[in-house]
Design a protein around this motif. Structure first.
Motif, PDB file in Angstrom:
ATOM      1  N   TYR A  91      40.706  37.733  24.897  1.00 41.86           N
ATOM      2  CA  TYR A  91      41.322  38.123  26.432  1.00 41.86           C
ATOM      3  C   TYR A  91      41.207  36.841  27.690  1.00 41.86           C
ATOM      4  O   TYR A  91      40.561  35.671  26.919  1.00 41.86           O
ATOM      5  N   CYS A  92      42.117  37.320  28.606  1.00 41.87           N
ATOM      6  CA  CYS A  92      42.090  35.935  29.486  1.00 41.87           C
ATOM      7  C   CYS A  92      41.506  36.890  31.154  1.00 41.87           C
ATOM      8  O   CYS A  92      41.051  37.945  31.522  1.00 41.87           O
ATOM      9  N   ALA A  93      40.990  36.023  31.543  1.00 39.74           N
ATOM     10  CA  ALA A  93      40.138  35.832  32.714  1.00 39.74           C
ATOM     11  C   ALA A  93      40.264  35.210  33.724  1.00 39.74           C
ATOM     12  O   ALA A  93      40.668  33.951  33.389  1.00 39.74           O
ATOM     13  N   ALA A  94      39.929  35.810  34.827  1.00 36.18           N
ATOM     14  CA  ALA A  94      40.061  34.783  36.398  1.00 36.18           C
ATOM     15  C   ALA A  94      39.180  35.301  37.307  1.00 36.18           C
ATOM     16  O   ALA A  94      38.425  35.717  36.952  1.00 36.18           O
ATOM     17  N   THR A  95      38.377  33.135  37.291  1.00 32.37           N
ATOM     18  CA  THR A  95      37.375  33.423  38.484  1.00 32.37           C
ATOM     19  C   THR A  95      37.889  33.869  39.900  1.00 32.37           C
ATOM     20  O   THR A  95      38.736  34.357  40.303  1.00 32.37           O
ATOM     21  N   GLN A  96      36.717  34.378  40.948  1.00 36.34           N
ATOM     22  CA  GLN A  96      37.369  34.391  42.379  1.00 36.34           C
ATOM     23  C   GLN A  96      37.752  32.808  42.583  1.00 36.34           C
ATOM     24  O   GLN A  96      38.009  31.929  42.053  1.00 36.34           O
ATOM     25  N   ALA A  97      38.622  33.543  43.464  1.00 32.74           N
ATOM     26  CA  ALA A  97      39.420  31.699  43.932  1.00 32.74           C
ATOM     27  C   ALA A  97      38.522  30.582  44.143  1.00 32.74           C
ATOM     28  O   ALA A  97      37.339  30.934  45.023  1.00 32.74           O
ATOM     29  N   GLY A  98      38.750  29.309  44.803  1.00 32.31           N
ATOM     30  CA  GLY A  98      37.589  28.730  44.882  1.00 32.31           C
ATOM     31  C   GLY A  98      36.402  28.293  43.276  1.00 32.31           C
ATOM     32  O   GLY A  98      35.900  27.655  43.950  1.00 32.31           O
ATOM     33  N   THR A  99      36.122  28.770  43.106  1.00 35.21           N
ATOM     34  CA  THR A  99      34.651  28.944  42.280  1.00 35.21           C
ATOM     35  C   THR A  99      34.988  27.583  41.159  1.00 35.21           C
ATOM     36  O   THR A  99      36.159  27.301  40.863  1.00 35.21           O
ATOM     37  N   TRP A 100      33.941  26.956  41.483  1.00 37.52           N
ATOM     38  CA  TRP A 100      32.956  25.492  40.434  1.00 37.52           C
ATOM     39  C   TRP A 100      32.911  26.611  39.619  1.00 37.52           C
ATOM     40  O   TRP A 100      32.185  26.315  38.953  1.00 37.52           O
ATOM     41  N   VAL A 101      33.792  25.822  38.836  1.00 43.58           N
ATOM     42  CA  VAL A 101      33.600  25.688  37.158  1.00 43.58           C
ATOM     43  C   VAL A 101      33.179  24.479  36.677  1.00 43.58           C
ATOM     44  O   VAL A 101      34.497  23.795  36.468  1.00 43.58           O
ATOM     45  N   THR A 102      32.132  25.001  35.682  1.00 42.52           N
ATOM     46  CA  THR A 102      31.542  23.613  34.990  1.00 42.52           C
ATOM     47  C   THR A 102      31.585  23.481  33.307  1.00 42.52           C
ATOM     48  O   THR A 102      31.824  24.570  33.174  1.00 42.52           O
ATOM     49  N   ASP A 103      31.335  22.577  32.526  1.00 44.77           N
ATOM     50  CA  ASP A 103      31.122  23.453  31.198  1.00 44.77           C
ATOM     51  C   ASP A 103      29.738  23.892  30.966  1.00 44.77           C
ATOM     52  O   ASP A 103      29.556  24.210  30.082  1.00 44.77           O
ATOM     53  N   THR A 104      28.602  23.664  32.396  1.00 46.30           N
ATOM     54  CA  THR A 104      28.026  24.724  32.167  1.00 46.30           C
ATOM     55  C   THR A 104      28.284  26.390  32.205  1.00 46.30           C
ATOM     56  O   THR A 104      27.190  27.271  31.384  1.00 46.30           O
ATOM     57  N   ASN A 105      28.957  26.565  33.625  1.00 52.12           N
ATOM     58  CA  ASN A 105      28.960  27.977  33.505  1.00 52.12           C
ATOM     59  C   ASN A 105      30.112  28.649  33.273  1.00 52.12           C
ATOM     60  O   ASN A 105      30.057  29.912  32.953  1.00 52.12           O
ATOM     61  N   CYS A 106      30.866  27.763  32.756  1.00 52.90           N
ATOM     62  CA  CYS A 106      31.781  28.685  31.951  1.00 52.90           C
ATOM     63  C   CYS A 106      31.824  29.773  31.292  1.00 52.90           C
ATOM     64  O   CYS A 106      32.934  30.241  30.536  1.00 52.90           O
ATOM     65  N   ARG A 107      30.670  29.147  30.378  1.00 59.07           N
ATOM     66  CA  ARG A 107      31.348  30.569  28.838  1.00 59.07           C
ATOM     67  C   ARG A 107      29.921  30.863  29.645  1.00 59.07           C
ATOM     68  O   ARG A 107      30.132  32.961  29.137  1.00 59.07           O
ATOM     69  N   ARG A 108      29.715  32.056  30.672  1.00 56.90           N
ATOM     70  CA  ARG A 108      29.266  33.028  31.233  1.00 56.90           C
ATOM     71  C   ARG A 108      30.537  34.020  31.622  1.00 56.90           C
ATOM     72  O   ARG A 108      30.858  33.613  32.926  1.00 56.90           O
ATOM     73  N   GLN A 109      30.381  34.911  31.092  1.00 59.19           N
ATOM     74  CA  GLN A 109      31.587  36.192  31.255  1.00 59.19           C
ATOM     75  C   GLN A 109      31.376  36.920  32.323  1.00 59.19           C
ATOM     76  O   GLN A 109      32.718  37.678  33.082  1.00 59.19           O
ATOM     77  N   ASN A 110      30.173  36.912  33.302  1.00 61.42           N
ATOM     78  CA  ASN A 110      30.178  37.192  34.387  1.00 61.42           C
ATOM     79  C   ASN A 110      30.415  36.429  35.557  1.00 61.42           C
ATOM     80  O   ASN A 110      30.501  36.481  37.402  1.00 61.42           O
ATOM     81  N   LEU A 111      31.347  34.861  35.073  1.00 57.65           N
ATOM     82  CA  LEU A 111      31.550  34.014  35.724  1.00 57.65           C
ATOM     83  C   LEU A 111      32.793  34.419  36.471  1.00 57.65           C
ATOM     84  O   LEU A 111      33.176  34.442  37.313  1.00 57.65           O
ATOM     85  N   TYR A 112      34.116  35.481  35.216  1.00 53.53           N
ATOM     86  CA  TYR A 112      35.365  35.641  35.989  1.00 53.53           C
ATOM     87  C   TYR A 112      35.166  37.121  36.406  1.00 53.53           C
ATOM     88  O   TYR A 112      34.660  38.377  35.931  1.00 53.53           O
ATOM     89  N   ARG A 113      35.781  37.006  37.016  1.00 52.12           N
ATOM     90  CA  ARG A 113      36.794  38.484  37.840  1.00 52.12           C
ATOM     91  C   ARG A 113      37.765  39.564  37.832  1.00 52.12           C
ATOM     92  O   ARG A 113      37.272  40.736  37.795  1.00 52.12           O
ATOM     93  N   TYR A 114      38.067  38.705  37.270  1.00 51.17           N
ATOM     94  CA  TYR A 114      38.951  39.964  36.746  1.00 51.17           C
ATOM     95  C   TYR A 114      39.987  39.598  35.249  1.00 51.17           C
ATOM     96  O   TYR A 114      39.578  38.425  34.518  1.00 51.17           O
ATOM     97  N   TRP A 115      39.963  40.616  34.481  1.00 50.55           N
ATOM     98  CA  TRP A 115      40.029  40.217  33.001  1.00 50.55           C
ATOM     99  C   TRP A 115      41.546  41.278  33.314  1.00 50.55           C
ATOM    100  O   TRP A 115      41.657  42.162  33.053  1.00 50.55           O
ATOM    101  N   GLY A 116      42.398  40.131  31.103  1.00 50.64           N
ATOM    102  CA  GLY A 116      43.373  41.477  31.047  1.00 50.64           C
ATOM    103  C   GLY A 116      42.857  42.366  30.280  1.00 50.64           C
ATOM    104  O   GLY A 116      41.659  42.500  29.511  1.00 50.64           O
TER     105      GLY A 116
END
Length: 125
Positions: A91-116
């Protein structure tokens, strides 16, 4: 807003595939774009992300590469040296615009708003 993943298929162990995720409805240049996968009977897991950083799960590091083509509003997942354990729906997924992605938060699925919708990758031994 839609994300369309494609490029999955059946490949032998050691082979390669390239997945694509085309975004429509808006420009995703300021969004973090991630890949996740879900194997049968298992929970969906993080694969990698491209945003302010490029970060990979340990299980794919050195074999998978994420890239993006902003002109095409598309990201790619180049998968080399594939193993049977890479078999999953990707699956691909996208965060909201301007989200600060880090190596800590990137694994959280709830960081991503849009899903393919996902694309099946099957690696035979």
């Amino acid at each position: 807003v839609q994300l369309q993943a494609s490029g999955g298929g059946l490949v032998q162990a050691g082979g390669s595939l390239r997945l694509s995720c085309a975004a429509s409805g808006r420009t995703f240049t300021t969004h973090g774009m991630g890949w996740f996968r879900q194997a049968p009977g298992k929970e969906r897991e993080f694969v990698g992300v491209i945003g302010g950083i490029i970060y990979y799960a340990d299980s794919v590091k050195g074999r998978f590469t994420i890239s993006r083509d902003n002109a095409k509003n598309t990201i790619y997942l180049q998968m080399n040296s594939l193993k049977p354990e890479d078999t999953a729906v990707y699956y691909c997924a996208a965060t909201q615009a301007g989200t600060w992605v880090t190596d800590t938060n990137c694994r959280r699925q709830n960081l991503y708003r849009y899903w393919g919708q996902g694309t099946q990758v099957t690696v035979s031994s």
